[in-house]
Structures are given as C-alpha cells and as structure tokens.
Design an enzyme around this catalytic site. Structure first.
Site, PDB file in Angstrom:
ATOM      1  N   TRP A  13       0.690  -1.267  -0.152  1.00  0.00           N
ATOM      2  CA  TRP A  13       0.124  -0.111   0.018  1.00  0.00           C
ATOM      3  C   TRP A  13       0.981   1.306  -0.075  1.00  0.00           C
ATOM      4  O   TRP A  13       1.813   1.264   0.798  1.00  0.00           O
ATOM      5  CB  TRP A  13      -0.966  -0.116   1.084  1.00  0.00           C
TER       6      TRP A  13
ATOM      7  N   LYS B  42     -13.862  -1.157   4.723  1.00  0.00           N
ATOM      8  CA  LYS B  42     -14.329  -1.993   3.628  1.00  0.00           C
ATOM      9  C   LYS B  42     -15.494  -2.836   4.295  1.00  0.00           C
ATOM     10  O   LYS B  42     -16.462  -3.054   3.752  1.00  0.00           O
ATOM     11  CB  LYS B  42     -13.047  -2.566   3.177  1.00  0.00           C
TER      12      LYS B  42
ATOM     13  N   ASP C 105      -1.209  -5.344   9.227  1.00  0.00           N
ATOM     14  CA  ASP C 105      -2.329  -4.336   8.817  1.00  0.00           C
ATOM     15  C   ASP C 105      -3.194  -5.169   8.307  1.00  0.00           C
ATOM     16  O   ASP C 105      -3.247  -5.476   7.011  1.00  0.00           O
ATOM     17  CB  ASP C 105      -1.511  -3.384   7.906  1.00  0.00           C
TER      18      ASP C 105
END
Length: 441
Positions: free
Chosen positions: A166, A283, A247
């Site tokens: 990311w 999400k 993460d």
C-alpha cells in the site's frame, strides 16, 4: 460622552499602527518562511489524481477500476443494510449524546474489535496481555503503531515492507523517522507470490527487524500466502526475533469468512509472538468516510505480561492524546451496535458474503471472457488472487492505452479494483483488455 471618549483614546494607537505599517517595506511584508527550495510543490496523490481524471471524463463508456471502495452491480456505493439498521437504532436512542469518547475509544467497540481480529477465545485476551485503542480507521492505526515503535522500539529500526505494498505505508513510517526497506512479494513472471524471494529477504534481514504483513487480501496484489506458508513465515520471524506488524484492512471482505481472514494473526498470537495489529472497518462495514479503526498491541505470555501491556497501553494513550485527543464516535458506534448484537452480527456476515461473493463472481467472469477471446497470456491469476484488488500483469503502456482509447481507469502498475466491474461493463473491459494485449504483443 462614552463613545467620544473611547474614540479619542483609541485614535493615537491606530495612528501609531498606521505609521509602523507605512515603514514596512513590500519585501518584508511579502517574504515567506517557506520558499520553494525548502517547501517544494508536492505531486498529486496518484489515486486521487486518477479519481479526478475519471470524474472529468465525459465518455458514457468510462469505467473506474481504480477506486478502492466497494460498488454494487450498478456501480453505486452500497450502504450495508445492517448499517442502516444500526443507524436507526442510534438515532432513536434517547440517551445518545455527543460527549467526548475516552482517549482509547469506546470500550464496547474496542473490546469487540479485539475479539473479531484476535478471536473471542484468544489466549492474548484470556491472559489479559492485549490492549486496544480506537483509531482513525486503518491509516490512523498504522500511524499510531509507527509512532509507538519510533519512540520505544530498540531493535533494528527498519520496517520491511512487501514489494509492492500500500503506497501510504512508506510515507507513514518515513514521517515518524523510521527507515523502510523492501522484501520481494509479487512475481511478475508468474503473477503470484514470490515465496522464495520473500523467504530469503526476511531470513537475511538484520535480527529484530520490523516486518509489516498483510494478513489477508494483500493490497495491491490480491496475493496471499497459504496457511502453511504463514506457519513457515512465523518460524523464520521467530528464529530472527523479528517484530511482526500486521495491517488488516479487509477482514471478512476478502473471503466472506471473518475467521479465515484473521487466521494468520491468530496463528502468530497462538505461537506467543509479541505483535501489533492494525484494523480497519472501512471496507467490511462500508464506513469509508467515518474512519472507524482499531490498534491492538499484544505482548508475549509470561509473568510480567500484564504489567508490560499496562505500560504499553499507558504510552499509547499519551500518544493518542497528543495526536487526536479523542477518537470520533459515529463509525465506532455503528460497528459496536452490530458487533454486540447477535442478530445484527449474523446479518453483517450475510452482507459480507454478498460483497465478497460479487467480487469473486467478477473474477470468474473476467477470466472466462479473456480466455474465450483468446487473449494472449494466462489469466488464472485473476481467480487465484483474492479481495478487492487484482494485479492484472498489464504494463504501464497498456494501462495508458486502455485509459486513452477505451476510457478504462486503473493505476499505472496494472492493479484493478474488482469491485469496479459489473454485469454492465465487464464485456467492454474484457474486449478492451483483449485488444490492447494483442496490439502490444
């Protein structure tokens, strides 16, 4: 008389200010403390730049495959039905107020968030060697973890990130003064995990390095290790005394199974690792703009574990206080409402299966169409990968051609958001992919 007195007494002061102002040169008045050689113009964030370009495109056939957010089959944001119910419950609560949350967040949220990711029967929770802090989504959790390690970690202060990872990871750790390095992760030859490269790099990193890991639905590749590979990674990380930093942005959203998506985290904790876990509810609840997240610190079992985690929690609270003081309420209240109600929780799991199921279906449909069209190359990686994103294997030149000629928007490294595909645009996307790949052979 009073107004006249006030006016006469203030006039000399005003006159003096005007005199001083008249003696300030234009150069002095307009000199900045931040000239371009010290504060250069920063480049636009690539993803937000892509979104801006897509929005400006007036083509009726444009397709957004860059957005990292779920869309339904009509390319619209989907408010989860269970979130609507939670919102209704909150709005009708006569005792609801808008007072400050505690520094560490609202306990009814953080406690259930911990159970969700660590497992309700986790030894870390049972032995009271975990502490949780509500954060500003997953980004805030990563930042809090980075800040804590920057201040207190005495091992090798280099954070090893997957290549690719990311994009925000490098900025977050760099901003707090931690060095970053890469470990191989994605093989462009196979469009799959570079297991040997990853293994070798982590084994050869200096002892007690920080290793950042995505427990499920790796962003941006959609490629995850198998459970056996996770177990081998755990052995290597233990041998090297590395510090695992998880993460997790997609629990439940990846496979539709909350426990399956948390398996890597739970395995590491069962093995006695000291670790931190960053958790996002953007999400899996569709709470993108509400910024609900959690940061969990877990220490290893032992006689001093309780005292250790207490000290860690106290320092996390100080860092949180100086950064945001108190976390926001709404998103956490929505999540807490669902997580603490068995019926709503069950409905949420159904919502997760709907989202993950639609994405899995789009993977199947895209691969099937490309193979029927005889598109050069192999496309099994589309269905082998998991979660919101897929690394297509398309080159930067092919991505640019897709955007210019077919109005299909994706990041320049060929990553697409599977949630951007639907029954109305998938033929256009597959046809465009096929033509561009054949034309650039």
């Amino acid at each position: 008389m009073a107004p006249s007195s006030t006016s006469s007494s203030s006039s000399p002061s005003l006159a003096r200010l005007n005199t001083i102002a008249n003696h300030i040169s234009p150069a002095m008045a307009f000199t900045t403390n931040f000239p371009s050689d010290t504060v250069p113009q920063a480049p636009e964030d690539p993803l937000f730049g892509l979104a801006r370009a897509y929005k400006a495109d007036t083509s009726p056939i444009k397709v957004d495959l860059g957005i990292g957010a779920y869309r339904d089959d009509n390319a619209k944001p989907w408010i989860l039905p269970v979130v609507k119910k939670a919102d209704e419950i909150l709005r009708n609560n006569p005792d609801l107020n808008h007072e400050y949350a505690p520094i560490a967040g609202i306990p009814e949220f953080t406690s259930k968030a911990a159970e969700l990711i660590l497992g309700a029967d986790s030894p870390a929770l049972r032995e009271k060697r975990a502490t949780s802090v509500q954060t500003i989504s997953g980004t805030g959790a990563v930042h809090l973890g980075a800040l804590f390690l920057a201040k207190f970690y005495k091992g090798n202060r280099t954070v090893y990130l997957s290549n690719p990872t990311w994009a925000n990871h490098k900025q977050i750790f760099g901003n707090v003064g931690l060095q970053v390095a890469d470990y191989p992760y994605f093989s462009k030859k196979t469009n799959a995990l570079d297991w040997d490269g990853m293994n070798f790099a982590i084994q050869n990193a200096p002892d007690r390095s920080i290793i950042l890991l995505h427990p499920c639905a790796h962003n941006p590749t959609g490629v995850d290790p198998t459970l056996d590979q996770w177990k081998e990674l755990a052995r290597i990380i233990a041998d090297k005394k590395h510090f695992p930093f998880f993460d997790c942005a997609y629990q439940g959203f990846a496979s539709g199974n909350l426990a399956q998506d948390a398996a890597a985290v739970r395995y590491f904790i069962e093995q006695g690792f000291e670790t931190v876990v960053c958790q996002s509810f953007a999400k899996n609840f569709g709470l993108y703009g509400e910024r609900a997240g959690c940061f969990h610190a877990v220490t290893s079992p032992g006689p001093d574990a309780s005292a250790t985690i207490s000290r860690i929690g106290s320092q996390l609270a100080i860092l949180q206080r100086s950064e945001i003081s108190n976390p926001p309420l709404y998103g956490a209240r929505v999540a807490a409402t669902v997580l603490n109600d068995s019926a709503l929780f069950s409905e949420w799991e159904d919502n997760l299966r709907i989202m993950s199921g639609r994405i899995i279906n789009m993977r199947d449909e895209l691969r099937s169409r490309l193979e029927k069209l005889g598109t050069p190359g192999t496309w099994n990686h589309i269905t082998d990968q998991i979660g919101m994103f897929s690394f297509t294997g398309l080159s930067e030149a092919q991505v640019e051609k897709l955007r210019e000629e077919y109005h299909i928007y994706m990041t320049k490294n060929g990553r697409i958001s599977m949630a951007g595909l639907n029954s109305k645009n998938i033929d256009h996307v597959a046809d465009a992919f096929n033509k561009v790949v054949k034309e650039t052979q």
